[in-house]
Design a protein around this motif. Structure first.
Motif, PDB file in Angstrom:
ATOM      1  N   UNK A  92      39.711  39.731  57.099  1.00 18.09           N
ATOM      2  CA  UNK A  92      39.183  40.323  55.872  1.00 18.09           C
ATOM      3  C   UNK A  92      38.284  39.336  55.122  1.00 18.09           C
ATOM      4  N   UNK A  93      38.658  38.053  55.133  1.00 22.91           N
ATOM      5  CA  UNK A  93      37.811  37.045  54.488  1.00 22.91           C
ATOM      6  C   UNK A  93      36.476  36.894  55.224  1.00 22.91           C
ATOM      7  N   UNK A  94      36.504  36.912  56.538  1.00 24.19           N
ATOM      8  CA  UNK A  94      35.257  36.864  57.307  1.00 24.19           C
ATOM      9  C   UNK A  94      34.391  38.078  57.028  1.00 24.19           C
ATOM     10  N   UNK A  95      35.018  39.231  56.906  1.00 26.17           N
ATOM     11  CA  UNK A  95      34.272  40.450  56.612  1.00 26.17           C
ATOM     12  C   UNK A  95      33.587  40.349  55.252  1.00 26.17           C
ATOM     13  N   UNK A  96      34.282  39.801  54.264  1.00 28.74           N
ATOM     14  CA  UNK A  96      33.677  39.625  52.942  1.00 28.74           C
ATOM     15  C   UNK A  96      32.549  38.602  52.990  1.00 28.74           C
ATOM     16  N   UNK A  97      32.733  37.532  53.729  1.00 25.08           N
ATOM     17  CA  UNK A  97      31.704  36.498  53.835  1.00 25.08           C
ATOM     18  C   UNK A  97      30.444  37.029  54.517  1.00 25.08           C
ATOM     19  N   UNK A  98      30.626  37.759  55.625  1.00 23.58           N
ATOM     20  CA  UNK A  98      29.474  38.318  56.332  1.00 23.58           C
ATOM     21  C   UNK A  98      28.801  39.414  55.528  1.00 23.58           C
ATOM     22  N   UNK A 106      20.937  45.268  50.577  1.00 25.02           N
ATOM     23  CA  UNK A 106      21.072  46.708  50.797  1.00 25.02           C
ATOM     24  C   UNK A 106      21.805  47.344  49.626  1.00 25.02           C
ATOM     25  N   UNK A 107      21.122  48.287  48.970  1.00 22.45           N
ATOM     26  CA  UNK A 107      21.775  49.057  47.920  1.00 22.45           C
ATOM     27  C   UNK A 107      22.845  49.953  48.547  1.00 22.45           C
ATOM     28  N   UNK A 108      23.915  50.113  47.856  1.00 24.34           N
ATOM     29  CA  UNK A 108      24.974  50.979  48.340  1.00 24.34           C
ATOM     30  C   UNK A 108      25.975  50.290  49.243  1.00 24.34           C
ATOM     31  N   UNK A 109      25.832  48.974  49.467  1.00 24.99           N
ATOM     32  CA  UNK A 109      26.808  48.277  50.301  1.00 24.99           C
ATOM     33  C   UNK A 109      28.182  48.357  49.633  1.00 24.99           C
ATOM     34  N   UNK A 110      29.236  48.708  50.377  1.00 24.68           N
ATOM     35  CA  UNK A 110      30.567  48.917  49.773  1.00 24.68           C
ATOM     36  C   UNK A 110      31.262  47.604  49.410  1.00 24.68           C
ATOM     37  N   UNK A 111      30.677  46.874  48.491  1.00 25.87           N
ATOM     38  CA  UNK A 111      31.214  45.571  48.133  1.00 25.87           C
ATOM     39  C   UNK A 111      32.525  45.695  47.354  1.00 25.87           C
ATOM     40  N   UNK A 112      32.595  46.689  46.469  1.00 18.00           N
ATOM     41  CA  UNK A 112      33.826  46.867  45.701  1.00 18.00           C
ATOM     42  C   UNK A 112      34.997  47.202  46.624  1.00 18.00           C
ATOM     43  N   UNK A 113      34.741  48.009  47.628  1.00 16.99           N
ATOM     44  CA  UNK A 113      35.796  48.340  48.582  1.00 16.99           C
ATOM     45  C   UNK A 113      36.206  47.103  49.371  1.00 16.99           C
ATOM     46  N   UNK A 114      35.238  46.247  49.694  1.00 17.66           N
ATOM     47  CA  UNK A 114      35.548  45.001  50.398  1.00 17.66           C
ATOM     48  C   UNK A 114      36.436  44.104  49.549  1.00 17.66           C
ATOM     49  N   UNK A 115      36.094  43.970  48.260  1.00 17.91           N
ATOM     50  CA  UNK A 115      36.922  43.161  47.369  1.00 17.91           C
ATOM     51  C   UNK A 115      38.283  43.814  47.149  1.00 17.91           C
ATOM     52  N   UNK A 116      38.285  45.148  47.062  1.00 13.21           N
ATOM     53  CA  UNK A 116      39.550  45.857  46.909  1.00 13.21           C
ATOM     54  C   UNK A 116      40.481  45.614  48.084  1.00 13.21           C
ATOM     55  N   UNK A 117      39.902  45.517  49.274  1.00 13.34           N
ATOM     56  CA  UNK A 117      40.705  45.213  50.462  1.00 13.34           C
ATOM     57  C   UNK A 117      41.386  43.861  50.319  1.00 13.34           C
ATOM     58  N   UNK A 118      40.662  42.869  49.829  1.00 15.32           N
ATOM     59  CA  UNK A 118      41.252  41.542  49.650  1.00 15.32           C
ATOM     60  C   UNK A 118      42.374  41.570  48.612  1.00 15.32           C
ATOM     61  N   UNK A 119      42.186  42.339  47.551  1.00 22.04           N
ATOM     62  CA  UNK A 119      43.223  42.439  46.517  1.00 22.04           C
ATOM     63  C   UNK A 119      44.485  43.090  47.083  1.00 22.04           C
ATOM     64  N   UNK A 120      44.306  44.184  47.818  1.00 29.77           N
ATOM     65  CA  UNK A 120      45.462  44.873  48.402  1.00 29.77           C
ATOM     66  C   UNK A 120      46.176  43.966  49.397  1.00 29.77           C
ATOM     67  N   UNK A 121      45.413  43.191  50.156  1.00 32.45           N
ATOM     68  CA  UNK A 121      46.032  42.256  51.095  1.00 32.45           C
ATOM     69  C   UNK A 121      46.842  41.187  50.365  1.00 32.45           C
ATOM     70  N   UNK A 122      46.335  40.719  49.222  1.00 37.07           N
ATOM     71  CA  UNK A 122      47.079  39.726  48.443  1.00 37.07           C
ATOM     72  C   UNK A 122      48.399  40.315  47.938  1.00 37.07           C
ATOM     73  N   UNK A 123      48.344  41.551  47.441  1.00 37.17           N
ATOM     74  CA  UNK A 123      49.566  42.226  46.986  1.00 37.17           C
ATOM     75  C   UNK A 123      50.524  42.437  48.159  1.00 37.17           C
ATOM     76  N   UNK A 124      49.962  42.820  49.298  1.00 35.47           N
ATOM     77  CA  UNK A 124      50.781  43.032  50.485  1.00 35.47           C
ATOM     78  C   UNK A 124      51.462  41.745  50.931  1.00 35.47           C
ATOM     79  N   UNK A 125      50.758  40.620  50.823  1.00 35.81           N
ATOM     80  CA  UNK A 125      51.372  39.332  51.142  1.00 35.81           C
ATOM     81  C   UNK A 125      52.530  39.006  50.217  1.00 35.81           C
ATOM     82  N   UNK A 126      52.357  39.350  48.944  1.00 33.89           N
ATOM     83  CA  UNK A 126      53.445  39.124  47.984  1.00 33.89           C
ATOM     84  C   UNK A 126      54.669  39.958  48.344  1.00 33.89           C
ATOM     85  N   UNK A 127      54.435  41.212  48.733  1.00 36.49           N
ATOM     86  CA  UNK A 127      55.555  42.060  49.136  1.00 36.49           C
ATOM     87  C   UNK A 127      56.226  41.516  50.399  1.00 36.49           C
ATOM     88  N   UNK A 128      55.438  40.907  51.285  1.00 33.17           N
ATOM     89  CA  UNK A 128      56.032  40.283  52.460  1.00 33.17           C
ATOM     90  C   UNK A 128      56.980  39.174  52.082  1.00 33.17           C
TER      91      UNK A 128
END
Length: 354
Positions: A92-98, A106-128
């Motif tokens: 996920x970090x590589x995906x955000x970097x690339x 490019x207009x319309x690139x889903x950057x917010x969704x990319x950042x949202x993925x990182x946030x959800x992964x952080x929460x998921x790590x906490x639940x782990x």
């Protein structure tokens, strides 16, 4: 346009997002195997195992936790799950970097969704981590399962959005809104996944013998209040569960009722949009996956939850999430069969007005 005709940067994010979807599915299955092998507390600490990055020998484990003897197989299963999850974070970090450079061009690139993925992964790590520190508290285990499936769905949705943007979809098109039936179906899916996690975390998978009745009865001897009491105390180990038989039976019956409701929603969705040629294969896939998942659930009850069949049931949940996400995507972004700009404009007006 083919993938080989896109730029290296686009190929990179497309492959990373698709690989992330597959790896996340594998992480969910590894988590299910860990739970089914009773290995959730195979390592009593987090993120290491008995204070080490790798599973230590019995002597070092005993020195770290004298009251928790090492079971090497369970410990390695738990650590394998963690290593796979760590690989998912790196992806996920590589995906955000690339995607950072593509976002600028490019207009319309889903950057917010990319950042949202990182946030959800952080929460998921906490639940782990909480899964271990709270000793398999069912609330945390259930949320951890929902989090894993959510991460997979986000990876898949992100891949679909990136693919559409990379291959030059018409900018004039706007997505259709999800109807009430779509929303109810998606809500039924989330609730049923939560019921599945609650059933597993409370060890209620075989609380009922027989199908469709439960232990030869229909409504008697089911303790709904205790089975769905969500304020269980934190502290005792929930390995093998803490609830009595009647409460576990209520959980099992609740899971069955949730499955029936979800199947009804899926079939209603398929019937409602049977006239849309583009939707037929995707909805047929979702309905077929739902039916297969229900059959696997029944088989698990009748065969007393063998490990391989229980893993197939988890894989069915993964496939159900993916198939319904794909169907929802095709509903949101239908492929217009038009031959001119004026026809495309007319189509767009009909989509936005609907």
């Amino acid at each position: 346009m083919r993938l080989s005709q896109t730029s290296p940067a686009w190929r990179s994010v497309l492959r990373l997002s698709l690989a992330g979807t597959g790896l996340c599915a594998l992480v969910v299955l590894a988590g299910a195997a860990t739970r089914l092998m009773d290995a959730g507390l195979g390592c009593p600490d987090w993120p290491g195992c008995y204070g080490a990055p790798l599973v230590p020998d019995a002597e070092r484990a005993l020195a770290h936790s004298p009251h928790l003897p090492l079971e090497a197989t369970k410990a390695w299963m738990e650590m394998l799950h963690r290593y796979l999850a760590a690989g998912l974070v790196i992806m996920a970090l590589l995906l955000a970097w690339r995607g950072l450079g593509l976002r600028r061009r490019h207009d319309g690139y889903p950057w917010r969704l990319t950042l949202g993925l990182l946030v959800v992964l952080a929460v998921q790590g906490a639940f782990g981590a909480f899964t271990v520190t709270f000793k398999l508290w069912p609330q945390v285990v259930t949320l951890h399962l929902l989090g894993g499936l959510s991460v997979m769905a986000i990876f898949l949705w992100l891949h679909l959005r990136l693919r559409r943007l990379a291959f030059g979809a018409p900018a004039v098109m706007r997505p259709r809104r999800l109807t009430s039936l779509w929303r109810v179906t998606l809500l039924a899916l989330v609730l049923q996944l939560a019921l599945g996690g609650w059933t597993s975390s409370n060890y209620a998978g075989i609380a009922c013998q027989g199908f469709p009745s439960c232990n030869g009865r229909w409504v008697e001897a089911l303790d709904w209040g205790e089975g769905f009491h969500l304020t269980q105390a934190v502290g005792p180990s929930y390995l093998y569960g803490q609830l009595h038989a009647e409460a576990r039976s209520a959980i099992q019956v609740g899971h069955r009722l949730g499955a029936a409701a979800l199947l009804a929603c899926l079939m209603a969705l398929g019937w409602r949009y049977r006239g849309e040629r583009q939707m037929r294969p995707w909805l047929a896939l979702a309905v077929g996956t739902g039916l297969a998942q229900a059959a696997l659930g029944v088989a698990n009850v009748l065969l007393w939850l063998p490990l391989w069949l229980a893993l197939l049931h988890t894989a069915g949940a993964v496939c159900l999430v993916a198939s319904l996400a794909l169907a929802a995507w095709r509903w949101r972004w239908p492929v217009p069969q038009v031959a001119s700009a004026s026809a495309l404009s007319a189509y767009q007006n009909s989509v936005t007005s609907g």
